[in-house]
Design a protein around this motif. Structure first.
Motif, PDB file in Angstrom:
ATOM      1  N   GLU A  87      40.776 -68.695 -68.071  1.00  0.00           N
ATOM      2  CA  GLU A  87      39.748 -69.297 -68.930  1.00  0.00           C
ATOM      3  C   GLU A  87      39.383 -68.409 -70.115  1.00  0.00           C
ATOM      4  N   ASP A  88      39.787 -67.100 -70.098  1.00  0.00           N
ATOM      5  CA  ASP A  88      39.505 -66.198 -71.202  1.00  0.00           C
ATOM      6  C   ASP A  88      40.578 -66.273 -72.283  1.00  0.00           C
ATOM      7  N   LEU A  89      41.613 -67.090 -72.092  1.00  0.00           N
ATOM      8  CA  LEU A  89      42.737 -67.164 -73.018  1.00  0.00           C
ATOM      9  C   LEU A  89      42.771 -68.527 -73.707  1.00  0.00           C
ATOM     10  N   GLU A 108      37.343 -57.846 -76.331  1.00  0.00           N
ATOM     11  CA  GLU A 108      36.779 -56.751 -75.540  1.00  0.00           C
ATOM     12  C   GLU A 108      37.094 -56.869 -74.057  1.00  0.00           C
ATOM     13  N   GLU A 109      37.555 -58.028 -73.596  1.00  0.00           N
ATOM     14  CA  GLU A 109      37.823 -58.250 -72.177  1.00  0.00           C
ATOM     15  C   GLU A 109      39.069 -57.474 -71.745  1.00  0.00           C
ATOM     16  N   SER A 150      48.855 -51.132 -73.589  1.00  0.00           N
ATOM     17  CA  SER A 150      48.480 -49.950 -72.813  1.00  0.00           C
ATOM     18  C   SER A 150      48.038 -50.318 -71.405  1.00  0.00           C
ATOM     19  N   ARG A 151      47.697 -51.599 -71.169  1.00  0.00           N
ATOM     20  CA  ARG A 151      47.293 -52.007 -69.834  1.00  0.00           C
ATOM     21  C   ARG A 151      48.516 -52.030 -68.915  1.00  0.00           C
ATOM     22  N   GLY A 162      43.083 -59.703 -80.621  1.00  0.00           N
ATOM     23  CA  GLY A 162      42.857 -59.682 -82.057  1.00  0.00           C
ATOM     24  C   GLY A 162      44.070 -60.031 -82.900  1.00  0.00           C
ATOM     25  N   MET A 163      45.067 -60.687 -82.358  1.00  0.00           N
ATOM     26  CA  MET A 163      46.208 -61.106 -83.186  1.00  0.00           C
ATOM     27  C   MET A 163      46.858 -62.349 -82.574  1.00  0.00           C
ATOM     28  N   THR A 164      47.478 -63.165 -83.445  1.00  0.00           N
ATOM     29  CA  THR A 164      48.197 -64.380 -83.041  1.00  0.00           C
ATOM     30  C   THR A 164      49.569 -64.356 -83.701  1.00  0.00           C
ATOM     31  N   ILE A 165      50.592 -64.599 -82.921  1.00  0.00           N
ATOM     32  CA  ILE A 165      51.971 -64.601 -83.445  1.00  0.00           C
ATOM     33  C   ILE A 165      52.442 -66.051 -83.534  1.00  0.00           C
TER      34      ILE A 165
END
Length: 770
Positions: A63-65, A56-57, A29-30, A15-18
C-alpha cells in the motif's frame, strides 16, 4: 490491449520514476533491494521498479507503493563503498503490481504487463504527433536550456510513441509528474497527460519570465545576488501579502514616545523615511537600521532624580571609606551648590593618587550617595580618537564612541561617568585621544558634544564626570586645565589598620563564607600584616593577604579541624609564610659619606641611603645605581656648589683634580630619577670630602641649585611617613614646602622634628655632627 502476468524480483525506488526507453542509474543500500538485484542478475536480468509514495519509508509494504511501475533490464551493477550498489537499467515495459511478497532475502512482485493495441487511425496518430511537436517547440522557446539539437530530433520524429517517450524522459519535472505519465497506459491518455504537463510548464515559465522583467527594473547591476529575494518580494506584491506592521512604522511609534526636542525627532524621522525607501536586502539598510536604533536608545531629555539629602550622602561616604576627608568634603560641597542653584552643570573632578587608594570605589560611592546611574569607562591603553568621538557612518562596522555608549547604557542624560586611568591614554596615527576628551570635559563645549557617528549634538553638561589617575605627569596640560584635581594620598599605617578592620576583613569573610565569630585577627597581627607582608600606598595587597588568611581558615573549618580561629602575631607566619618586607631602619652610628634621603614611589614613600667614597685619582666623577638624567644633573650641581665653597671650609684647590668621587645609591637594579635627592647627594659628598660624619637620625629631601638654594619638591606625605617608619628623628624639607607639611595629619608628624631649609648651608648645619 493484451495482458501477461509474470513474477520478478522487485525494488522500491525513492524519489524517482523510470519511464520506458529511459536509461538511468540509481543506488540501493537496503539489504532486500541488493538481494533483489542479485537475484535478477542470476535469472534473466529483468527487475520490477516501482516508486514509493513516501520516500522516507524504509520498509515499504504494497500500500506504500504506486500501482504502476516498470519492468527494466539491468545493464550494469557496480559495488560502491559502505555497502552501496549502483545499478544501471533501461526501462522496457509498463507493468501493474498485482501482489508483493517476500522471497527469503528479497522482495518479489507478481505483475501484469501491458501491450498497447489501441485502435488508432494513421490520421489520429499524425495529428497527435504534430500536437506534441508544436507544444514541445513552445516549451523550448520558454525554456532554452532544453537545447536546439534535442528539439530538432523531436521535430524530425515520425513515431508518436517514441517521440512522447523521449520528451517524457528528458523533461526536468518532479517524479510525481513522471508517475502520471507512467500510469497513462494508452497512447491517447499519454498524449493528454504529456501535453497538459507541457502547457503547465510553459505557463509557469512565462510567469517566471514576467517576474524577472519586473525585478530587473528594481535591481541594478551590483545587486544580482539578491535576485531571488527580489522575486519573492514581487510575488508578495502581486498576491497582496504586504506586511502592514513594518519596522519603519515601529520606529515611528518609538519616536512619538521619545523624550527629545523637535529638532532631534525631525532628524530621526528623516532617517526613518530614508530607511523605508532602501531595499531590505542591501547593506545600507542594515547600517541605517543600526543608526536609527542607536538614536532611539539615547536618553536625549531623560533624567533621573538625584537624592538631595546631604546627611544621606555623608552617611554613605563614611560607611564606604575611612579617611579621605578632603574628597568627601568636596563631594558634599558639590551637592550643596547643586541643591541651591537647581542647575545640572557639574564640575569635572580628577582623583589623583597611587594604586589601591580607593579612587574608583569613591566614584561608585558618590553615585550611590546621589542615587545616580553609574557608568565606568576605562581609558587605559585607548589610543584611537574614534574610541571617544565614534566612527563616521561611512566606515564598515561604524559605532558610537565610548561616551555615547556610556550614556546609552545608563539610560539617562545625567549619570555619574567615571573616566578611569585617564593618564594611561596614548596617541598614534589614528588621532590624539586626549585632545578628543577636551570637548567632553570642557563645561562650555560639552553642551553640544558631537559624536562622529550620532552627528546630532548631545548635551553632556549634566553628566557628573569623575576621572582617576595615578600621576598628573601623564595627563596633557590642556586636559589637566579642564579638571579640578583632588589628591588621594597614601594611607598611613593607622588608616590601613582602620580600613582593614572596618571594611576589608568583613568583605573577605563574606566572600569566603566565614561567619563573624569564626575568624578574628589581633591588632598586633594586623599591624604585622601591614608592615611585613605588604608594601604599598593603598590597601589592595592588604586585602589579598586577608583573603589568603580567610581561605586557609575556611578550609580548616570545613574539614572540621577547628571551629574558630584567632590570628595572633605568633601564628601569623603559619598562614602567610615568612615576612616579605622590612623597613630600612636608621643607622646606629653617625658615618662619613652616608646620608639617608627620602623618595616617592608608585607604592608610597621610601628611604634610600646615598653613599659617597673619595679616593686618590685624577678628578673623575662617577655615579652608579641606575640613576636617571635628572638625578645625575642634581649630583653635578651639588659638586659644583661644594667646589664653589671649598675655600670657606679649608678644602685645598687641588683636591678635586687629585681625587676621584664615586656616588652610589644601593639597590642598583632599581632605576631611580628625580630632583629631590639633590641636597642629599650634596651633603654626602661634602661629608666624604671634609671627613665630617653625618647624623644617623637625619633624613632629607629637596632640590639643589648651583648657588646652594633648596627648591621645593612633591610627595611629602609619603616621604614623611617613610621617615617615621625608618625611625628618623629629624627631617630636612624645603622652606617652600611648609604649606604642604601643614596639610599632613598630626598622626604622621608626631615624634618628628621637621626643619625647613632654604639654603644648603642650613642643611649642613643640621645634618653634620658638630
Amino acid at each position: 490491449m493484451s495482458e501477461q502476468i509474470k513474477k520478478v524480483p522487485a525494488v522500491a525506488l525513492r524519489g524517482m520514476t523510470i519511464l520506458p526507453g529511459m536509461i538511468a542509474h540509481f543506488d540501493v543500500s537496503r539489504e532486500r533491494s541488493i538481494h533483489a538485484v542479485e537475484q535478477a542478475m542470476m535469472d534473466d536480468e529483468q527487475i520490477f521498479l516501482v516508486t514509493q509514495r513516501n520516500a522516507e519509508e524504509n520498509e515499504p509494504e504494497a500500500e506504500d507503493l504506486y500501482q504502476i511501475g516498470i519492468l527494466a533490464s539491468i545493464k550494469q551493477v557496480i559495488k560502491m563503498q559502505d555497502n552501496i550498489v549502483r545499478v544501471l537499467v533501461e526501462g522496457t515495459t509498463r507493468a501493474q503490481l498485482q501482489e508483493l511478497f517476500s522471497e527469503g532475502t528479497y522482495l518479489a512482485a507478481e505483475v501484469m504487463t501491458f501491450s498497447d493495441t489501441e485502435d488508432l487511425s494513421d490520421g489520429a496518430k499524425e495529428a497527435m504527433l504534430r500536437g506534441v511537436q508544436e507544444t514541445f517547440t513552445k516549451y523550448c522557446m520558454a525554456n532554452p536550456k532544453m537545447g536546439k539539437e534535442f528539439l530538432k530530433q523531436i521535430k524530425e520524429a515520425d513515431d508518436l510513441e517514441k517521440a512522447m517517450d523521449q520528451i517524457s524522459n528528458n523533461l526536468p519535472v518532479r517524479f510525481e509528474e513522471k508517475q502520471h505519465i507512467l500510469e497513462a497506459v494508452t497512447l491517447t491518455e499519454r498524449y493528454e497527460v504529456l501535453v497538459t504537463l507541457l502547457l503547465n510548464e510553459i505557463q509557469i515559465m512565462d510567469l517566471k519570465n514576467e517576474f524577472q522583467k519586473k525585478v530587473k527594473a528594481h535591481v541594478d547591476q551590483n545587486q544580482k545576488e539578491y535576485l531571488l529575494r527580489e522575486q519573492m518580494k514581487v510575488i508578495r506584491e502581486e498576491l497582496g501579502e504586504e506586511n502592514t506592521e513594518s519596522d519603519a512604522d515601529q520606529f515611528l511609534e518609538e519616536v512619538g514616545r521619545l523624550k527629545a526636542d523637535e529638532k532631534t525627532k525631525e532628524k530621526i524621522k528623516k532617517e526613518i523615511s530614508r530607511f523605508k525607501n532602501i531595499s531590505s536586502n542591501s547593506s545600507e539598510s542594515a547600517v541605517t537600521r543600526g543608526y536609527i536604533e542607536t538614536l532611539l536608545e539615547l536618553p536625549w531629555n531623560k533624567v533621573s532624580r538625584d537624592n538631595r539629602s546631604l546627611k544621606n550622602a555623608k552617611k554613605i561616604l563614611d560607611e564606604d571609606h575611612y579617611g579621605l576627608e578632603k574628597v568627601k568634603e568636596r563631594m558634599l560641597e558639590f551637592l550643596a551648590v547643586r541643591n541651591l542653584t537647581k542647575k545640572g552643570e557639574s564640575p569635572i573632578i580628577c582623583l589623583v593618587g597611587p594604586p589601591g587608594t580607593g579612587k574608583t570605589s569613591i566614584a561608585r560611592s558618590v553615585a550611590r550617595a546621589l542615587d545616580k546611574k553609574y557608568v565606568r569607562i576605562s581609558l587605559g591603553g585607548v589610543r584611537d580618537e574614534a574610541e571617544i568621538r565614534g566612527h563616521r557612518k561611512t566606515y564598515v562596522g561604524a559605532m558610537p564612541g565610548r561616551i555615547v555608549n556610556g550614556l546609552r547604557s545608563a539610560g539617562v542624560k545625567n549619570p555619574l561617568m567615571l573616566l578611569d586611568e585617564i593618564d594611561k591614554m596614548s596617541s598614534d596615527y589614528k588621532g590624539d585621544t586626549a585632545s578628543a576628551l577636551l570637548e567632553v570635559l570642557d563645561a562650555e563645549q560639552n553642551k553640544k558634544f558631537r559624536d562622529h557617528y550620532v552627528e546630532i549634538p548631545i548635551d553632556l553638561s549634566e553628566v557628573l564626570f569623575i576621572a582617576t589617575a595615578n600621576s598628573v605627569q601623564g595627563i596633557p596640560r590642556p586636559l589637566l586645565d579642564r579638571m579640578e584635581l583632588i589628591e588621594v594620598s597614601s594611607y598611613t599605617e593607622n588608616e590601613k589598620e582602620h580600613i582593614a578592620k572596618e571594611h576589608l576583613l568583613k568583605k573577605q569573610k563574606e566572600r569566603n563564607g566565614l561567619k563573624e565569630d569564626e575568624l578574628s585577627i589581633s591588632d598586633a597581627a594586623m599591624r604585622k600584616i601591614i608592615r611585613g607582608y605588604t608594601r604599598e600606598a593603598g590597601v589592595r595587597n592588604l586585602e589579598r593577604k586577608l583573603g589568603e588568611i580567610c581561605r586557609k581558615v575556611a578550609r580548616k573549618i570545613y574539614e572540621g579541624e577547628k571551629k574558630s580561629v584567632k590570628i595572633t602575631e605568633q601564628n601569623l607566619s603559619g598562614y602567610l609564610g615568612r615576612e616579605r618586607y622590612t623597613y630600612d631602619r636608621k643607622n646606629e652610628t653617625d658615618e662619613v659619606g652616608i646620608v639617608r634621603g627620602l623618595a616617592w614611589t608608585s607604592v608610597g614613600g621610601d628611604t634610600l641611603e646615598i653613599e659617597v667614597n673619595v679616593m686618590p685619582g685624577k678628578g673623575a666623577f662617577k655615579l652608579t645605581g641606575q640613576l636617571g638624567d635628572v638625578m645625575k644633573e642634581s649630583a653635578q650641581a651639588g659638586i659644583s656648589y661644594i667646589r664653589s665653597i671649598s675655600e670657606d671650609h679649608g678644602i685645598d684647590r687641588k683636591y678635586f683634580s687629585e681625587h676621584d668621587i664615586h656616588i652610589h645609591i644601593p639597590e642598583g637594579a632599581v632605576p631611580k630619577d628625580g630632583p629631590s635627592a639633590g641636597i642629599t647627594m650634596a651633603t654626602a659628598m661634602f661629608s666624604a670630602i671634609t671627613g665630617k660624619p653625618v647624623r644617623a637620625d637625619v633624613a632629607m629631601t629637596g632640590e639643589i641649585t648651583l648657588r646652594g638654594r633648596v627648591l621645593p619638591i612633591g610627595g611629602l606625605k609619603e616621604k614623611i611617613l617613610a621617615a617615621k617608619n625608618a625611625g628618623i628623628v629629624t627631617v630636612c624639607v624645603p622652606k617652600k614646602n611648609e604649606k604642604d607639611i601643614a596639610e599632613i595629619s598630626p598622626e604622621i608628624k608626631k615624634g618628628l622634628e621637621i626643619v625647613y631649609v632654604e639654603h644648603m648651608q642650613e642643611v649642613l648645619d643640621v645634618a653634620l655632627v658638630k
